[in-house]
Design a protein around this motif. Structure first.
Motif, PDB file in Angstrom:
ATOM      1  N   GLY A 198       0.844  -1.180   0.000  1.00 26.91           N
ATOM      2  CA  GLY A 198       0.000   0.000   0.000  1.00 26.91           C
ATOM      3  C   GLY A 198       0.877   1.227   0.000  1.00 26.91           C
ATOM      4  O   GLY A 198       2.027   1.178  -0.433  1.00 26.91           O
ATOM      5  N   THR A 199       0.357   2.334   0.494  1.00 25.61           N
ATOM      6  CA  THR A 199       1.122   3.564   0.561  1.00 25.61           C
ATOM      7  C   THR A 199       1.233   4.031   2.007  1.00 25.61           C
ATOM      8  O   THR A 199       0.376   3.729   2.840  1.00 25.61           O
ATOM      9  N   LEU A 200       2.296   4.747   2.299  1.00 22.69           N
ATOM     10  CA  LEU A 200       2.475   5.285   3.646  1.00 22.69           C
ATOM     11  C   LEU A 200       1.344   6.246   3.975  1.00 22.69           C
ATOM     12  O   LEU A 200       0.857   6.287   5.108  1.00 22.69           O
ATOM     13  N   SER A 201       0.900   6.995   2.976  1.00 27.05           N
ATOM     14  CA  SER A 201      -0.195   7.940   3.206  1.00 27.05           C
ATOM     15  C   SER A 201      -1.479   7.198   3.581  1.00 27.05           C
ATOM     16  O   SER A 201      -2.255   7.653   4.431  1.00 27.05           O
ATOM     17  N   GLY A 202      -1.693   6.036   2.962  1.00 25.96           N
ATOM     18  CA  GLY A 202      -2.868   5.240   3.303  1.00 25.96           C
ATOM     19  C   GLY A 202      -2.774   4.657   4.703  1.00 25.96           C
ATOM     20  O   GLY A 202      -3.770   4.572   5.429  1.00 25.96           O
ATOM     21  N   VAL A 203      -1.559   4.239   5.090  1.00 25.61           N
ATOM     22  CA  VAL A 203      -1.360   3.705   6.443  1.00 25.61           C
ATOM     23  C   VAL A 203      -1.666   4.790   7.476  1.00 25.61           C
ATOM     24  O   VAL A 203      -2.350   4.544   8.482  1.00 25.61           O
ATOM     25  N   ILE A 204      -1.188   6.013   7.214  1.00 21.41           N
ATOM     26  CA  ILE A 204      -1.447   7.118   8.133  1.00 21.41           C
ATOM     27  C   ILE A 204      -2.948   7.397   8.217  1.00 21.41           C
ATOM     28  O   ILE A 204      -3.482   7.676   9.294  1.00 21.41           O
ATOM     29  N   GLN A 205      -3.637   7.274   7.074  1.00 20.19           N
ATOM     30  CA  GLN A 205      -5.085   7.479   7.074  1.00 20.19           C
ATOM     31  C   GLN A 205      -5.780   6.447   7.960  1.00 20.19           C
ATOM     32  O   GLN A 205      -6.708   6.762   8.708  1.00 20.19           O
ATOM     33  N   GLY A 206      -5.303   5.204   7.885  1.00 15.80           N
ATOM     34  CA  GLY A 206      -5.874   4.169   8.733  1.00 15.80           C
ATOM     35  C   GLY A 206      -5.621   4.428  10.206  1.00 15.80           C
ATOM     36  O   GLY A 206      -6.512   4.241  11.052  1.00 15.80           O
ATOM     37  N   MET A 207      -4.420   4.881  10.537  1.00 10.44           N
ATOM     38  CA  MET A 207      -4.102   5.220  11.922  1.00 10.44           C
ATOM     39  C   MET A 207      -4.958   6.389  12.401  1.00 10.44           C
ATOM     40  O   MET A 207      -5.432   6.408  13.541  1.00 10.44           O
ATOM     41  N   ASP A 208      -5.171   7.354  11.509  1.00 14.61           N
ATOM     42  CA  ASP A 208      -5.986   8.516  11.851  1.00 14.61           C
ATOM     43  C   ASP A 208      -7.430   8.103  12.127  1.00 14.61           C
ATOM     44  O   ASP A 208      -8.069   8.607  13.056  1.00 14.61           O
ATOM     45  N   TRP A 209      -7.938   7.153  11.311  1.00 15.13           N
ATOM     46  CA  TRP A 209      -9.311   6.671  11.521  1.00 15.13           C
ATOM     47  C   TRP A 209      -9.442   6.022  12.898  1.00 15.13           C
ATOM     48  O   TRP A 209     -10.419   6.252  13.616  1.00 15.13           O
ATOM     49  N   VAL A 210      -8.456   5.216  13.265  1.00 16.77           N
ATOM     50  CA  VAL A 210      -8.491   4.556  14.566  1.00 16.77           C
ATOM     51  C   VAL A 210      -8.468   5.586  15.685  1.00 16.77           C
ATOM     52  O   VAL A 210      -9.256   5.503  16.644  1.00 16.77           O
ATOM     53  N   ALA A 211      -7.603   6.583  15.584  1.00 15.46           N
ATOM     54  CA  ALA A 211      -7.502   7.603  16.621  1.00 15.46           C
ATOM     55  C   ALA A 211      -8.801   8.366  16.785  1.00 15.46           C
ATOM     56  O   ALA A 211      -9.202   8.696  17.906  1.00 15.46           O
ATOM     57  N   ARG A 212      -9.480   8.636  15.661  1.00 10.77           N
ATOM     58  CA  ARG A 212     -10.732   9.397  15.719  1.00 10.77           C
ATOM     59  C   ARG A 212     -11.912   8.569  16.219  1.00 10.77           C
ATOM     60  O   ARG A 212     -12.886   9.116  16.740  1.00 10.77           O
ATOM     61  N   ASN A 213     -11.839   7.273  16.047  1.00  8.69           N
ATOM     62  CA  ASN A 213     -12.981   6.421  16.361  1.00  8.69           C
ATOM     63  C   ASN A 213     -12.788   5.498  17.559  1.00  8.69           C
ATOM     64  O   ASN A 213     -13.712   4.765  17.934  1.00  8.69           O
ATOM     65  N   ALA A 214     -11.620   5.520  18.155  1.00  9.94           N
ATOM     66  CA  ALA A 214     -11.329   4.592  19.250  1.00  9.94           C
ATOM     67  C   ALA A 214     -12.318   4.720  20.399  1.00  9.94           C
ATOM     68  O   ALA A 214     -12.832   3.717  20.906  1.00  9.94           O
TER      69      ALA A 214
END
Length: 290
Positions: A198-214
């Protein structure tokens, strides 16, 4: 290497068979031969036996129905190394992996699901796998144009994410393996495609989703098992954000507690929250895994 693996297989089968005499198939035998003139078929024919199986690579030999009258003569044949009874073999039921046992993640009290939420930031998770309790999934490789957020989905088309999910939370249900936190709620956060990249930008997006929804979705743990080449800091300077800061930020803004992370050229992190019934054993992000 193959011979060593075969020895381990035969040893394991022998130990299992020793306690399962009832699984022996009467009159059926597996014959191992020394190398020599004439193949397994010729040796079997010399004893008026009709082979059911012929082996030439894993070892020289054959399997056949051997009458008692022929068994003694076969044992006297100098080409014969060993004669073992054939046995019934069945698919193995639930297994507790060595690493899980070492982390004391099993058994779960009363076989009840562990009350914890785990986000697998990877290639997704098999959303219908019977051994995994997947409660939600998103695909963060692209954003939904209407919502500006990750797309719904997250099904695994590579297998790596499902493998990680199984290590973390496979159910205690007599199927497959048992996870470290059996039956915990799993959140598929897809950032890798079918090729496992994948892309590093996509990985960061996934991490951001987790942080916002945890907090709202009850996510206690975020797991990343991926890596790639690059610099320790995004801009190559001493002032840009380090890779390790991403995992630290995810733990801080997602109200998660970091237990391990990997920085530098690869990115891998695991976090655990204090609210769920998650085992308090952490595996370092670097070095050999159990």
């Amino acid at each position: 290497h193959f011979k060593w693996a075969l020895c381990a297989l035969v040893l394991s089968a022998s130990l299992w068979a020793a306690s399962a005499a009832a699984q022996v198939i009467p009159g059926e035998y597996i014959v191992v031969l020394r190398d020599g003139r004439g193949g397994p078929a010729e040796v079997a024919a010399a004893h008026a036996l009709v082979p059911k199986h012929l082996y030439t690579k894993v070892f020289n030999g054959f399997a056949a129905s051997v009458p008692d009258a022929a068994l003694a003569g076969l044992m006297r044949n100098p080409r014969v190394v060993s004669i073992q009874p054939d046995r019934v073999v069945k698919a193995i039921g639930q297994v507790v992996p060595t690493g899980v046992a070492r982390m004391e993640g099993y058994p779960s009290p009363g076989r009840l699901p562990v009350d914890a939420g785990i986000a697998i930031i990877d290639s997704g998770i098999d959303l219908t796998h019977p051994d995994l309790n997947v409660v939600y999934g998103v695909d963060c490789r692209k954003l939904n144009r209407k919502t500006g957020d990750c797309l719904l989905g997250g099904n695994d088309d590579n297998g790596h994410g499902s493998h990680c999910a199984g290590i973390a939370a496979a159910k205690d249900n007599d199927l497959g393996v048992v996870g470290v936190a059996p039956g915990a709620r799993l959140y598929a956060v897809k950032v890798l495609g079918s090729s496992g990249s994948g892309t590093l930008s996509g990985v960061i997006q996934g991490m951001d989703w987790v942080a916002r929804n945890a907090a709202t979705r009850g996510i206690d743990v975020a797991n990343l098992s991926l890596g790639g080449t690059g610099q320790a800091r995004w801009d190559g300077s001493a002032t840009g954000p380090a890779v390790g800061e991403l995992s630290s930020n995810l733990a801080r803004h997602g109200d998660l507690h970091q237990i391990s992370s990997r920085t530098g050229q690869s990115l891998a992190a695991a976090h655990v929250g204090g609210g769920g019934q998650f085992p308090r054993h952490g595996i370092p992000g670097t070095g050999p895994q159990p």
